[in-house]
Design an enzyme around this catalytic site. Structure first.
Site, short mmCIF file in Angstrom:
data_model
loop_
_atom_site.label_atom_id
_atom_site.label_comp_id
_atom_site.label_asym_id
_atom_site.label_seq_id
_atom_site.Cartn_x
_atom_site.Cartn_y
_atom_site.Cartn_z
N SER A 76 21.27 -11.49 122.09
CA SER A 76 20.93 -11.86 123.47
C SER A 76 19.44 -11.80 123.79
O SER A 76 19.02 -12.38 124.79
CB SER A 76 21.63 -10.91 124.44
N LYS A 79 17.63 -14.99 124.52
CA LYS A 79 17.81 -15.75 125.77
C LYS A 79 16.51 -15.87 126.57
O LYS A 79 16.26 -16.87 127.23
CB LYS A 79 18.89 -15.08 126.63
N TYR A 201 23.01 -22.49 120.51
CA TYR A 201 23.04 -21.16 121.12
C TYR A 201 23.42 -20.10 120.08
O TYR A 201 22.77 -19.06 119.97
CB TYR A 201 24.02 -21.16 122.30
N TYR A 253 22.19 -6.30 130.94
CA TYR A 253 23.62 -6.45 131.25
C TYR A 253 23.90 -5.84 132.63
O TYR A 253 23.03 -5.90 133.52
CB TYR A 253 24.49 -5.81 130.16
N VAL A 271 23.47 -7.32 121.60
CA VAL A 271 24.58 -6.57 121.02
C VAL A 271 24.33 -6.13 119.57
O VAL A 271 25.10 -5.35 119.01
CB VAL A 271 25.93 -7.33 121.10
N1 GLU Z 1 25.72 -14.15 120.61
C1 GLU Z 1 26.20 -13.18 121.53
C2 GLU Z 1 27.20 -13.78 122.49
O1 GLU Z 1 26.99 -14.83 123.01
C3 GLU Z 1 25.06 -12.57 122.26
C4 GLU Z 1 25.56 -11.47 123.09
C5 GLU Z 1 24.57 -10.39 123.37
O2 GLU Z 1 23.76 -9.99 122.54
O3 GLU Z 1 24.65 -9.92 124.52
O4 GLU Z 1 28.23 -13.21 122.73
#
Ligand code: GLU
Length: 323
Positions: A76, A79, A201, A253, A271
């Protein structure tokens, strides 16, 4: 609200820094709470004991302890950087028509869109990140992937690669993310081929970095978009405040509010167990430890950042110099 650092400030902050990091590393090494992410099967294979902390200052000094060269996938944390690229490709106004900037208070993988606008709430939750990635320009899937990889090269200062096992593992199990993409297609929030947007993604999430890279990437944002090690510009400086604002309000989060309140610096976690944080005009911080709390944040990472914020007085709204 960025604090201006002068060279005197940096001197005070950096000289005892390595011993601060060493102390924190040995203090939290024994903390073994949490669990590694397993909803992407390939991520469950990580060694839970790995632990590293790294700081890179805007004048290019590096302080690191632990497994700082250990490779992992960025997840994540990607992003933030993809959001910067989408802003460069389309400008703020257009991107705002597709992805909002409101925190949700919900989990990162919630299948929710804003009732009125039908936009995903923000670019840090999965729905918003998928919509953001679908905005990245390129003549085809390969060109778009190459633009993403080149962007990460500018931020890290070296070529980066996708972990194919993690990518295919998430691609074949990412049904929630696929469901979100279909919902956004239904509301016209994603234009083109959703499978292609999802692939990009999943690939951006599977880009391989280490803890040192996280700190360099954070330091690049702290340094108005210029990588302090290579001197190369990674992102147009006009979009840094947008990137840092969504990190500050939505980056951790559904712990983002408490993080802002207690730690008080823009940050993003993933994560994989990574957290990177930005102290504008001063430094980037990277922490890696794969054991996660129930919200998906690294348990040791949160504790280390709490202590760094307190010991180095990093909270954005800390009043310094008396009353
Ligand atoms: N590739 C993960 C997902 O889309 C990233 C999630 C994360 O690191 O929060 O679930």
């Amino acid at each position: 609200m960025a604090k201006q650092a002068n060279s005197e400030d940096l001197e005070i902050i950096t000289s005892p820094l390595l011993s601060v990091l060493k102390d924190l590393h040995s203090k939290y090494k024994s903390l073994r709470e949490g669990a590694v992410a397993n909803y992407i099967p390939e991520l469950a294979k990580v060694n839970p004991d790995l632990f590293s902390i790294c700081i890179v200052t805007v004048d290019g000094q590096v302080y690191e302890v632990g497994d700082s060269q250990q490779l992992f996938t960025i997840q994540s944390m990607s992003k933030v950087f993809a959001y910067g690229l989408a802003l460069e490709d389309h400008g703020r106004d257009y991107v705002l028509t597709r992805v909002g900037v409101e925190p949700t208070g919900d989990a990162f993988n919630s299948i929710i869109l804003d009732e009125q606008s039908k936009r995903p709430y923000n670019p840090m939750v999965n729905a918003g990140a998928i919509a953001t990635t679908s905005l990245i320009k390129g003549a085809g899937a390969t060109e778009r992937l190459n633009r993403v990889l080149d962007m990460f090269r500018r931020y890290t200062g070296h070529d980066v690669f996708v972990d194919i096992s993690v990518f295919t593992s998430e691609r074949s199990t990412g049904h929630r993310n696929r469901a979100m993409a279909h919902l956004m297609l239904n509301f016209g929030m994603i234009d083109h081929n959703i499978e292609e947007a999802l692939d990009l993604y999943f690939q951006q999430c599977a880009v391989i970095v280490n803890c040192h890279d996280l700190a360099v990437m954070g330091a690049t944002l702290a340094n108005r978009g210029i990588n302090p090690i290579t001197g190369e510009r990674a992102v147009d400086h006009q979009y840094i405040k947008d990137m840092l604002s969504v990190m500050y309000t939505c980056g951790m989060y559904n712990f983002a509010g408490e993080w802002a309140y207690t730690i008080g610096i823009p940050a993003k976690s993933g994560v994989c167990g990574g957290i990177f944080a930005v102290v504008p005009n001063q430094m980037g911080i990277g922490v890696f430890s794969p054991l996660l709390d129930v919200r998906g944040n690294s348990v040791r990472g949160v504790e280390v950042c709490k202590e760094l914020s307190r010991q180095l007085c990093l909270h954005m709204f800390e009043c310094k110099g008396g009353n």
